[in-house]
Write a protein that holds these residues in place. Sequence first.
Motif, short mmCIF file in Angstrom:
data_model
loop_
_atom_site.label_atom_id
_atom_site.label_comp_id
_atom_site.label_asym_id
_atom_site.label_seq_id
_atom_site.Cartn_x
_atom_site.Cartn_y
_atom_site.Cartn_z
N ALA A 1 0.85 -1.20 0.00
CA ALA A 1 0.00 0.00 0.00
C ALA A 1 0.88 1.23 0.00
CB ALA A 1 -0.91 0.01 1.23
N GLU A 2 0.53 2.18 -0.83
CA GLU A 2 1.20 3.48 -0.85
C GLU A 2 0.21 4.48 -1.45
OE1 GLU A 2 4.30 4.13 0.36
OE2 GLU A 2 4.69 2.01 0.76
N GLY A 3 0.65 5.72 -1.56
CA GLY A 3 -0.20 6.74 -2.16
C GLY A 3 -0.31 6.58 -3.67
N VAL A 4 -1.37 7.14 -4.25
CA VAL A 4 -1.54 7.06 -5.71
C VAL A 4 -0.36 7.64 -6.47
CG1 VAL A 4 -3.96 6.93 -6.37
CG2 VAL A 4 -3.05 9.06 -5.45
N ASP A 5 0.33 8.57 -5.82
CA ASP A 5 1.47 9.20 -6.51
C ASP A 5 2.57 8.18 -6.80
OD1 ASP A 5 1.47 9.10 -3.73
OD2 ASP A 5 3.15 10.47 -3.58
N GLN A 6 2.46 6.99 -6.20
CA GLN A 6 3.45 5.95 -6.45
C GLN A 6 3.10 5.09 -7.66
OE1 GLN A 6 6.26 5.75 -5.11
NE2 GLN A 6 6.00 7.12 -3.38
N THR A 7 1.99 5.43 -8.31
CA THR A 7 1.54 4.59 -9.42
C THR A 7 2.64 4.43 -10.46
OG1 THR A 7 -0.68 5.42 -9.07
CG2 THR A 7 -0.27 4.27 -11.13
N ARG A 8 3.22 5.59 -10.84
CA ARG A 8 4.31 5.53 -11.80
C ARG A 8 5.65 5.43 -11.09
NH1 ARG A 8 0.13 7.71 -14.20
NH2 ARG A 8 0.09 8.29 -16.39
N GLY A 9 5.60 5.40 -9.79
CA GLY A 9 6.83 5.29 -9.02
C GLY A 9 7.02 3.86 -8.56
N TRP A 10 6.84 3.64 -7.29
CA TRP A 10 7.15 2.35 -6.70
C TRP A 10 6.31 1.21 -7.28
CZ3 TRP A 10 5.39 -0.50 -1.93
CH2 TRP A 10 6.36 -1.42 -1.50
N PHE A 11 5.02 1.47 -7.45
CA PHE A 11 4.16 0.41 -7.99
C PHE A 11 4.72 -0.06 -9.34
CE2 PHE A 11 0.29 2.45 -5.68
CZ PHE A 11 0.69 1.85 -4.51
N TYR A 12 5.12 0.93 -10.14
CA TYR A 12 5.62 0.58 -11.46
C TYR A 12 6.97 -0.13 -11.38
CZ TYR A 12 7.93 0.90 -15.92
OH TYR A 12 8.62 0.58 -17.04
#
Length: 1096
Positions: free
Chosen positions: A599-610
């Motif tokens: 779980a993280e903030g949406v701002d990680q969508t192109r960051g950590w999640f990616y």
Amino acid sequence: MYREFKQLNLPEIDKTILEFWEREQVFEKSVDQRDAANSYVFYEGPPSANGKPGIHHVMARTIKDLFCRFHAMKGQRVERKGGWDTHGLPIELSVEKELGITKEDIGKSITVDEYNQKCKETVMRYKDMWDDITRKMGYWVDLENPYITYTNEYIESVWWLLSQLYQKGLLYKGFTIQPYSPAAGTGLSSHELNMPGAYKEITDVSAIAQFKIKGTENEYFLAWTTTPWTLPSNTAVALGKNITYVKVKAFNRYTKALTYVILAKDRLGAYFTEAKADLTPEEVKPGNKPIPYIEIVAEMKGSELEGTEYEQLLPYVTPNKPAFRALLGDFVSTEDGTGIVHIAPTFGADDFKVAQKYDIPPLMVEDEYGNPMPLVDKKGQFVKEVSDFAGRYVKDYGQEEERSVDSDIVIKLKTENKLFHSERYLHSYPHCWRTDRPVLYYPLDSWFVRASSMKDRMFELNQTINWQPKSTGEGRFGKWLENLQDWNLSRSRYWGVPLPIWRTEDGEQELCISSMEQLQQEIDKANAALGLQQTLPKDLHRPYIDGVVLVSDDGQEMKRELDLIDVWFDSGSMPYAQWHYPFENKDKFEQKFPADFIAEGVDQTRGWFYTLHAIATMVFDSVAFKNVVSNGLVQDKHGRKMSKRLGNAVEPFETLATYGADATRWYMMSNSDPWENLKFDIEGIGEVQRKFFGTLYNTYSFFALYANIDGFKYEQTDVPLGDRQEIDRWIISQLNSLIEEVDAAYAEYDVTTATRKVMNFVNDHLSNWYVRLCRRRFWKGEYTADKIAAYQTLYQCLNTVSKLMAPVAPFFADWLYGNLNTATQKESNISVHLADFPKADSSAIDKKLEQRMNYAQRISSLVLSIRKAEKIRVRQPLQRALLPILDASFQEQVEEVKDLILAEVNIKDLEYITDTSGIVTKKIKPNFRTLGRRLGKQMKNAVQIINGLGQEDINQIEQSNQYTLSINGDTYDLTLEDFEIITEDIPGWQVANDGALTVALDVNISEDLEAEGMARDLVNRIQNIRKDKDFEVTDKIEVLVEQHSGVESAIEQFGSYIKDETLAVELTSSAELTEGEVVELPGDIKLHIKVQKANL
RNA sequence: UCCGAUGUAGCUCAAGUGGUUAGAGUACUCGCCUGAUACGCGAGUGGUUAGUGGUUCGAGUCCACUCAUCGGGACCA
């Protein structure tokens, strides 16, 4: 004994429980007691301790914490290894700011070693603060053995991953157009470009150049540019596929030459006034912006012009491949310019892309080493090949000159009949935030991950991931994957993971190092071949690693590519690097990959999640995580972004200290779905504290008070459900329904539903209905089986609630659980977090019972509502209420809860109307759900017919359960199901409705009822006086009431009742009473009442 | 400028696959202090579901456009 407290103090509870957890190592136990074979894998997205924690971190970490706690209670082993993100630009920038240096000073006034040392110190600056917030907010994560991205072990794992990519051919060196500051001599990240003030309004010389079409005498493309200095690098022009272009016959305003120029039809009006067939060259003057033209000779779509060749505009350098053609680009618009865009692949990202697509080369020359370079060097000066302008700066870098190079280029074009028009142009242009000088878009060498080649697989694997919310996974993330670009890994920085690639000087041979061991071997090899004494660096960072020289197979020296890698690669490597995989912990890694939950903030969508997803896909052909919750932003209460500048940032420590962690956590989880942006309002926490925790606290206090008096320690065996009162069975049924719902909600990562359900149960059902209605059972009478049943029931509710709320409110839940279980020793766990999540007992769920209690609540509410409208106080008893029955089971159902209703609303009797004909007025409506599908378009007519049905018809339908509807010759057989019939009115009665429920109230007050009401008010006043005088609950009293006609019959008829309720041994009225208290009673009565302790 | 999300009572949020009185809490008004809780209880006032148009027998819900807010990308001729 159950502990009793003066008042609720959540911050105090936090402290107590925190000490308890640490003393008893509850977190460790909660992990260790579960079997590793049944693991729930969680990955911690590493924060950077370089900045202070904010309230949004509390939000994100609450989500992480609660699902981990939930799964731990569900019996899974949930290890949570903490981690720290330690590399990256923000850290370097903060160090530079602190030292008052720029990037250029590194290696000069400060050594790289010293600089990196400083970064390493800085990076953990706020670690204590982070540890503190972690503790205080109740976030359970292993901070003893965190992974730290700057360690050699971590870096080695990252290297291994890079080498895997390298071996798969997914790592390559190329160049891209990036923002570059010649003044600072450095590339800029997009985040540096987005810094406030980076874009400035400046005036440039713009030019519309004429590109002469090959094979024509005097036909030209017109293309506009605000950067004339890029014109020598032009290799193409771009047109819009669907844009309409016109060919205009006109004179050049500077040379007076007859020309045919091509531009977008939409832009014609911007440059030309009117058509004049007999136009002479003299009529066209340089100063006039729009000029007249002779005629439009042709019109065509952009697509028709694709591939048209033209002559090079400024032939300083000849390209090595065919160029100078018209291309189609989707970025071309007709909003300004000419609808034709000049393409210089070396100086524009779009230009580069479209040129590459059409295989148009960039214009390059060779530098002193024979490597290709653009026509402008890294200082921003033209190279020598651009003969007339060699050495001149293309933008304002502080040089002194008569005219800008842009102006001189324009003049040159003018004289060569290559310029259509030129003017000064005001636009916003990015500037380097350090030097304040203009930025150039410049081709820079970079290492790339060929992510685009794997995008289909990434897309596929993404579809197996459970995203919360779904739209982020499908939309934001899915779209991102669909349009995936190659990942630019290079950062020309100092504090980060060095790229483990060594190259020979000519770039022909290279080596990608995958481990320390391999590096050692290569060093040995190089030492032998080159006669060096190199050893393996103790620290894999720059500058030590830069000093390592390796040797190629043919004996050439190899040096490390100086780039560092993008820090995002660091964090995306954590599933492997946190275990130093594959060098250690192979089994551990295999158990813990992929993650069940992140779980993280949406701002990680192109960051950590990616980065997690990309690396897992490319190296392991696997997802990295199965479930992901992406939470929204935490904004201030007005929906604005929190920032230091606006001064609206919420201080997390202060919030936790004031309201406690649980209220804060509960508020954030229950207020709105976590993936929505949260409008953080501190008053909302107060509300949660009051309404939920306050109520639950009071419920416990009530229980503790009487359980202590009665000595209830849950020593007796459970009173069988069947032997308990209806209301006990009801709350137990509700409780078990609640368990099912809350369990399901947590399992689906829907914490908002879970918290709201718990809250609703505690407030509405448990406190405000069960406890309120059962009060007398707890305080009155002997310690009977019924009383024990009540204690057991309430105890079970509280104990279960503590478990249901434990994931979100870990402190209070443990406090409550502890208070209950230390007194009873009923469960052996020392903490609620070691307990199993409750399992619903479906045999205890009785939906019919829940329904009839729901009737009781609603009927009561309706009666109270009529009382209110009629201004009849609840203390005034009324004779009866009427209830039209809805269906066969209704009366039966209500009968079961009749006594509750009577007591609750203070009426004597409840009567049912079975044969309603003639008594009530009914309203009939079609059931749209059942009829809509059958009738379709006929629905409108049907509504009209059904609404027009009279009382007779309605009764008929109710009795026969059938009705034949005919519309326009079509007939439909309808049953009772196809209608909704409600009682609208009972003439002569006061009526209230709630959905299908209808209640009529007999508002006649007989003399007897009036007297009884007065008696109750007298009791109330006397009790007040008792309380004012601080009498003990058990004190007996004597009461003297001033004589008054209004209370006479009350005292006469209900004297013993009054005495009984107030523990009065004597109740007398006296005409002359002037002492005691003056009380007001209904009917504007004022009289004296004297209350004193009885002398016994 | 492009992409995405959101827009429901003054505020914070609800409203199974479209189904006819759009619900809670809070704020506000009014009424209630008897043995858990005034940090409470009850009753009420409050809505053109951002706007316009469309699909449908029926739209808060589906579609199109517009506006507003937020986020992300692009800012290039």
